[in-house]
Design a protein around this motif. Structure first.
Motif, PDB file in Angstrom:
ATOM      1  N   VAL A   1      22.072  34.770  45.229  1.00  0.00           N
ATOM      2  CA  VAL A   1      22.002  36.064  45.852  1.00  0.00           C
ATOM      3  C   VAL A   1      23.478  36.758  45.809  1.00  0.00           C
ATOM      4  O   VAL A   1      24.493  36.119  45.982  1.00  0.00           O
ATOM      5  N   GLU A   2      23.252  38.192  45.377  1.00  0.00           N
ATOM      6  CA  GLU A   2      24.625  38.782  44.963  1.00  0.00           C
ATOM      7  C   GLU A   2      25.397  39.318  46.303  1.00  0.00           C
ATOM      8  O   GLU A   2      24.471  39.641  47.514  1.00  0.00           O
ATOM      9  N   ASP A   3      26.486  39.022  46.334  1.00  0.00           N
ATOM     10  CA  ASP A   3      27.232  39.649  47.313  1.00  0.00           C
ATOM     11  C   ASP A   3      27.528  40.998  47.332  1.00  0.00           C
ATOM     12  O   ASP A   3      28.319  41.461  46.298  1.00  0.00           O
ATOM     13  N   MET A   4      27.116  41.873  48.166  1.00  0.00           N
ATOM     14  CA  MET A   4      27.236  43.278  48.053  1.00  0.00           C
ATOM     15  C   MET A   4      28.491  43.720  48.733  1.00  0.00           C
ATOM     16  O   MET A   4      28.666  44.832  48.497  1.00  0.00           O
ATOM     17  N   ASN A   5      29.617  43.139  49.011  1.00  0.00           N
ATOM     18  CA  ASN A   5      30.875  43.406  49.342  1.00  0.00           C
ATOM     19  C   ASN A   5      31.248  44.379  48.231  1.00  0.00           C
ATOM     20  O   ASN A   5      31.445  43.798  46.913  1.00  0.00           O
ATOM     21  N   PRO A   6      31.739  45.486  48.350  1.00  0.00           N
ATOM     22  CA  PRO A   6      32.162  46.425  47.109  1.00  0.00           C
ATOM     23  C   PRO A   6      33.394  45.753  46.559  1.00  0.00           C
ATOM     24  O   PRO A   6      33.691  46.185  45.438  1.00  0.00           O
ATOM     25  N   ASN A   7      34.337  45.034  47.146  1.00  0.00           N
ATOM     26  CA  ASN A   7      35.356  44.410  46.538  1.00  0.00           C
ATOM     27  C   ASN A   7      35.130  43.171  45.772  1.00  0.00           C
ATOM     28  O   ASN A   7      35.767  42.984  44.904  1.00  0.00           O
ATOM     29  N   LEU A   8      33.739  42.716  45.902  1.00  0.00           N
ATOM     30  CA  LEU A   8      33.220  41.707  44.935  1.00  0.00           C
ATOM     31  C   LEU A   8      32.215  42.064  44.178  1.00  0.00           C
ATOM     32  O   LEU A   8      32.183  41.368  43.029  1.00  0.00           O
ATOM     33  N   SER A   9      31.463  43.278  44.279  1.00  0.00           N
ATOM     34  CA  SER A   9      30.516  43.430  43.418  1.00  0.00           C
ATOM     35  C   SER A   9      30.615  44.926  43.124  1.00  0.00           C
ATOM     36  O   SER A   9      30.485  45.747  44.099  1.00  0.00           O
ATOM     37  N   ASN A  10      31.055  45.428  42.192  1.00  0.00           N
ATOM     38  CA  ASN A  10      31.303  46.875  41.708  1.00  0.00           C
ATOM     39  C   ASN A  10      31.150  47.126  40.470  1.00  0.00           C
ATOM     40  O   ASN A  10      31.220  46.240  39.552  1.00  0.00           O
ATOM     41  N   GLU A  11      31.328  48.534  40.001  1.00  0.00           N
ATOM     42  CA  GLU A  11      31.436  48.768  38.247  1.00  0.00           C
ATOM     43  C   GLU A  11      32.702  49.815  38.525  1.00  0.00           C
ATOM     44  O   GLU A  11      33.010  50.728  39.302  1.00  0.00           O
ATOM     45  N   PHE A  12      33.450  49.389  37.333  1.00  0.00           N
ATOM     46  CA  PHE A  12      34.823  50.241  37.410  1.00  0.00           C
ATOM     47  C   PHE A  12      34.908  50.905  36.048  1.00  0.00           C
ATOM     48  O   PHE A  12      34.535  50.240  34.903  1.00  0.00           O
ATOM     49  N   SER A  13      35.214  52.150  35.868  1.00  0.00           N
ATOM     50  CA  SER A  13      35.349  53.008  34.868  1.00  0.00           C
ATOM     51  C   SER A  13      36.490  53.281  34.473  1.00  0.00           C
ATOM     52  O   SER A  13      37.375  53.965  35.566  1.00  0.00           O
ATOM     53  N   TYR A  14      37.495  53.298  33.113  1.00  0.00           N
ATOM     54  CA  TYR A  14      38.534  53.897  33.214  1.00  0.00           C
ATOM     55  C   TYR A  14      38.826  54.513  31.783  1.00  0.00           C
ATOM     56  O   TYR A  14      38.533  54.090  30.830  1.00  0.00           O
ATOM     57  N   ASP A  15      39.068  55.897  32.171  1.00  0.00           N
ATOM     58  CA  ASP A  15      39.087  56.738  30.655  1.00  0.00           C
ATOM     59  C   ASP A  15      40.493  57.298  30.638  1.00  0.00           C
ATOM     60  O   ASP A  15      41.226  57.930  31.568  1.00  0.00           O
TER      61      ASP A  15
END
Length: 836
Positions: free
Chosen positions: A485-499
């Motif tokens: 079961v995915e942990d939905m805490n944004p510090n643990l599950s998120n997407e990060f983009s860096y241009d």
């Protein structure tokens, strides 16, 4: 500071002694000289910095020598009247011997004129070169290690080769550092590669040692290079050819710890040239263990301690495949294109991972885990380059392009057992797919100035567009069969983009003054814009654009008898790579959690260097001293939570200084035996600049390493080689990392007119395992860990060449894009490198 002054005094004494010795030599009035010019037999161009060695006629006794200048001219002094033989050598050329040179007086000159040197591929089966060629070559701006002459690395990879290169240190995990700094740029054939974008360590393990021709160590890059890389640039030159015909080479090796297989083919017909190759390397039985003890002082005065231990095992499979083509449109226009693919599959496991928690000596918890980690990726590089030359010698325009992509898949599963140590209680899973893309376009101009064309103006512009993406998520599961079961805490599950977009322009000027002096000033400006974003808006990163002015200055003076003294200054910038930026939380060890920081700024370094090289009779000696000052250094910040977990993050809080020296010598005892070694020593001073006593840290101390390599040629095409390397404890901001040593021996036999080679090698054959002890000390944390690696290895190697190549009458030099930036394992940056 007293220790620092003592070190500077020693460095000054070394340099002064060399200069005084040189000045003493200069007091001899009008000595006899042997003068000549080294030139390429096919192109008629000079062979700059060729090595000239003078021997007593008909013997192996070296009498004197010299290094040619940029125009291929050399002057040898210091010999008595008599009969001599002269040997001229240079990387990529067959050694040329001129016999029967007569020196009739102590004051007369002997001009032997032009000495024509042939590409080493010429008449491979007809020419037999006697004697041991040097493994090290010194040039004005770099040190070159001729890896192709080192047979002990057969069946190994790029890591094995770099362990033998002066000024470099490679630890047991394959991490590379130069003069104590791991912030370096690694190029492959003068350009970056996606296989090195995320990890220099893994990239080196994908390059077969048999395909490396030379390693260039550039400690003071000019303005042509990107401003990245605190310690300098390492350029790995692979074996290429500009020959007519077809040839193929097969090689394989098998050992207790790993095996490899490679196949390469080359073809050239008229104006077209093609290369196609593949290489695979598998590692197995790479076993080890670790022990970790940490103590933390709590706010209530109690002391919490944790003891961890586990057995480790690692397996990997690396592959690298390439296809290249070049086309000579006409006399002045050339096109080159290449595609490179790379794969990396690595798995690591920690079994019987036991953790014991104590408070004031009382056992509070005993937990058993298993951790399985996967690190898989694939990469591709596509390049297309155009070069235009002119009737005017040295004038050139280049348009270079490169697209690189790296797709990674990192994950771990942490399995926790119940108190019976056999039933699974829960499982924690982390998935972190990532992608790095990069597109580069570069325009460069080279313009000789003046009637003689010896002064050179270089200028150009470059743009690098980078996109990094990290998708990370944590999942929890009950028992052995429960669903994740995915942990939905944004510090643990998120997407990060860096241009990131870097636009740069540079100008560099090279001039010869007063015949023996060379000056090379340069100026580079880089403007960086960054856009960082998270999918979940509760987390943000706002990073302003910034511009950087990067000056450089290189000076050299040629002394008599081929000696040289040089000095340099340059300023460098180190942008953080995804390793430091990635916000994914690494909790594979739940008591030691780490996380990147997307808001990191670059760090800046000023480098100063003084070098002196000389040789006498059969010995070459090179000294160098340096001072390095880094501000805004990216350092680890460790905090302890109430539950005893140590959290590690990164911030621009460090100030690093280092002063040191490198001494290298190469001794040739006749045609059959040679010995070379080096000692690297520096004094490190580190400070994180914090005033809070809980986090303030500083440290200083010596770091010393040394190496020795020997080669002996036996009758009937047999050869034996041996090496050893050792490094003492390394100073870190909070504690030390343990020292280590290694050694190896190899025996090789050539057969079938040197088309084939079979060999046997052994590494660390008297040592069952290596122990590396690391220590971290802060006002609240004391941690001692021991890592054990079992590196004993025995291997058999075989290679065979089929087909025949002959020298093309028009050998062309090629250029390619280099991207040299990103701290922490990236190999991105820029320079146009000429390669044979």
């Amino acid at each position: 500071m007293k220790k620092l002054f003592n070190i500077i005094a020693v460095l000054f004494l070394i340099s002064t002694t060399g200069l005084m010795a040189q000045q003493t030599t200069g007091k001899v009035t009008s000595p006899s000289k042997i003068v000549g010019v080294a030139k390429d037999v096919e192109t008629g161009e000079a062979v700059p910095y060729a090595t000239a060695a003078l021997y007593a006629a008909g013997s192996d006794t070296n009498v004197a020598g010299a290094v040619a200048d940029g125009d291929g001219k050399f002057i040898i002094t210091g010999m008595d009247p008599g009969s001599y033989d002269l040997k001229i050598s240079f990387l990529g050329y067959e050694t040329k011997t001129v016999s029967g040179i007569q020196v009739v007086s102590k004051t007369g000159d002997v001009n032997i004129g032009e000495i024509e040197m042939s590409d080493e591929g010429l008449a491979l089966e007809e020419v037999t070169v006697q004697g041991q060629r040097d493994l090290i070559e010194e040039r004005v701006d770099r040190t070159i290690y001729k890896a192709e002459n080192d047979k002990t690395t057969a069946g190994g990879d790029g890591t094995d080769v770099l362990r033998r290169v002066p000024m470099l240190s490679v630890d047991l995990d394959g991490n590379v550092s130069m003069r104590g700094s791991s912030n370096i740029t690694v190029l492959i054939d003068g350009r970056p590669s996606a296989i090195a974008a995320s990890s220099i360590t893994d990239a080196l393990k994908q390059i077969p040692a048999d395909e490396i021709k030379a390693v260039e160590v550039i400690t003071s890059p000019s303005a042509k290079y990107d401003a990245e890389g605190t310690s300098g640039v390492i350029n790995i030159v692979t074996k290429k050819n500009n020959l007519q015909g077809m040839s193929a080479n097969i090689r394989t090796g098998a050992g207790l710890r790993g095996s490899d297989f490679g196949l390469n083919a080359s073809a050239r017909k008229g104006k077209f040239g093609f290369t196609l190759g593949g290489y695979g390397r598998a590692g197995y039985n790479v076993n080890g263990s670790f022990e970790n003890t940490q103590m933390t002082t709590n706010d209530d005065g109690t002391i919490s301690s944790v003891i961890q231990s586990a057995d480790t095992k690692s397996n990997y499979l690396f592959g690298r495949y390439n296809f290249g083509v070049d086309y000579e449109v006409n006399k002045y226009n050339f096109l080159t294109a290449a595609v490179n693919f790379g794969i990396r599959n690595r798995s690591n496991s920690q079994n019987d991972f036991q953790t014991q928690n104590y408070v004031d000596g009382n056992l509070m918890r005993n937990a058993l885990r298993e951790t399985n980690t996967k690190d898989n990726s694939n990469s591709v590089d596509v390049s297309l380059n155009y070069t235009k030359t002119f009737e005017k010698k040295g004038k050139e325009i280049s348009v270079l392009t490169l697209y690189s992509s790296n797709n990674g898949e990192n994950s771990f599963v942490n399995t926790l057992f119940e108190e019976d140590m056999s039933t699974i209680d829960s499982r924690l899973k982390n998935d972190n797919p990532s992608k790095n893309e990069e597109f580069t376009i570069q325009l460069d101009f080279v313009e000789p100035i003046g009637k003689d064309g010896k002064s050179i103006l270089e200028y150009g512009a470059k743009n690098i567009l980078r996109k990094a993406y990290s998708d990370f998520a944590y999942f929890q599961a009950d028992g052995a069969e429960g669903d994740y079961v995915e942990d939905m805490n944004p510090n643990l599950s998120n997407e990060f983009s860096y241009d990131q977009n870097v636009t740069a322009g540079y100008v560099s000027y090279t001039a010869t003054l007063l015949k023996n002096y060379t000056i090379k000033p340069g100026l580079r400006y880089e403007y960086t814009t960054i856009n960082a974003d998270f999918k979940t808006e509760t987390t943000t990163a706002d990073i302003p654009a910034y511009g950087t002015l990067v000056p450089s200055l290189n000076l050299s003076r040629k002394l008599s008898n081929g000696n040289m003294i040089k000095a340099s200054y340059n300023r460098r910038i180190s942008r953080p790579s995804l390793r430091y930026l990635n916000p994914n939380i690494d909790a594979s060890n739940p008591l030691q959690v780490s996380q990147g920081n997307p808001d990191l700024d670059p760090e800046f370094t000023d480098n100063y260097e003084l070098g002196y090289s000389t040789f006498f009779k059969n010995t070459m000696v090179s000294f160098s001293g340096f001072f390095r000052n880094t501000t805004g250094s990216i350092q680890s910040v460790r905090t302890v939570a109430e539950d005893g977990v140590i959290y590690t993050g990164y911030d621009n809080i460090g100030h690093e200084r280092a002063v040191g020296t490198n001494i290298f010598t190469n001794i040739s005892l006749g045609d059959k035996f040679s010995l070379n070694g080096s000692v690297d020593a520096y004094y490190a001073m580190l400070d994180n600049g914090l005033t809070d006593p809980k986090y303030a840290a500083s440290n200083e101390g010596f770091v010393v390493s040394g190496r020795m390599f020997g080669n002996y040629t036996l009758p009937k095409d047999w050869q034996v080689q041996a090496f050893t390397f050792a490094r003492g404890n390394r100073v870190q901001l909070q504690g030390t990392s343990g020292g280590f040593y290694m050694y190896g021996i190899g025996l090789n036999k050539q057969f079938d007119e040197k088309r084939g080679t079979i060999g046997f090698g052994a590494d660390n054959f008297f040592t069952k395992e290596f122990k590396m002890k690391n220590e971290i000390i802060t006002p609240t944390i004391v941690q001692n860990s021991t890592n054990i690696m079992r590196n004993m290895n025995f291997k058999i190697n075989f290679s065979y060449r089929i087909g025949k190549l002959s020298v093309d009458q028009k050998t062309r030099k090629k250029k390619s894009v280099n991207n040299d930036d990103l701290k922490g394992g990236g190999s991105e940056g820029a320079e146009m490198q000429q390669n044979k």
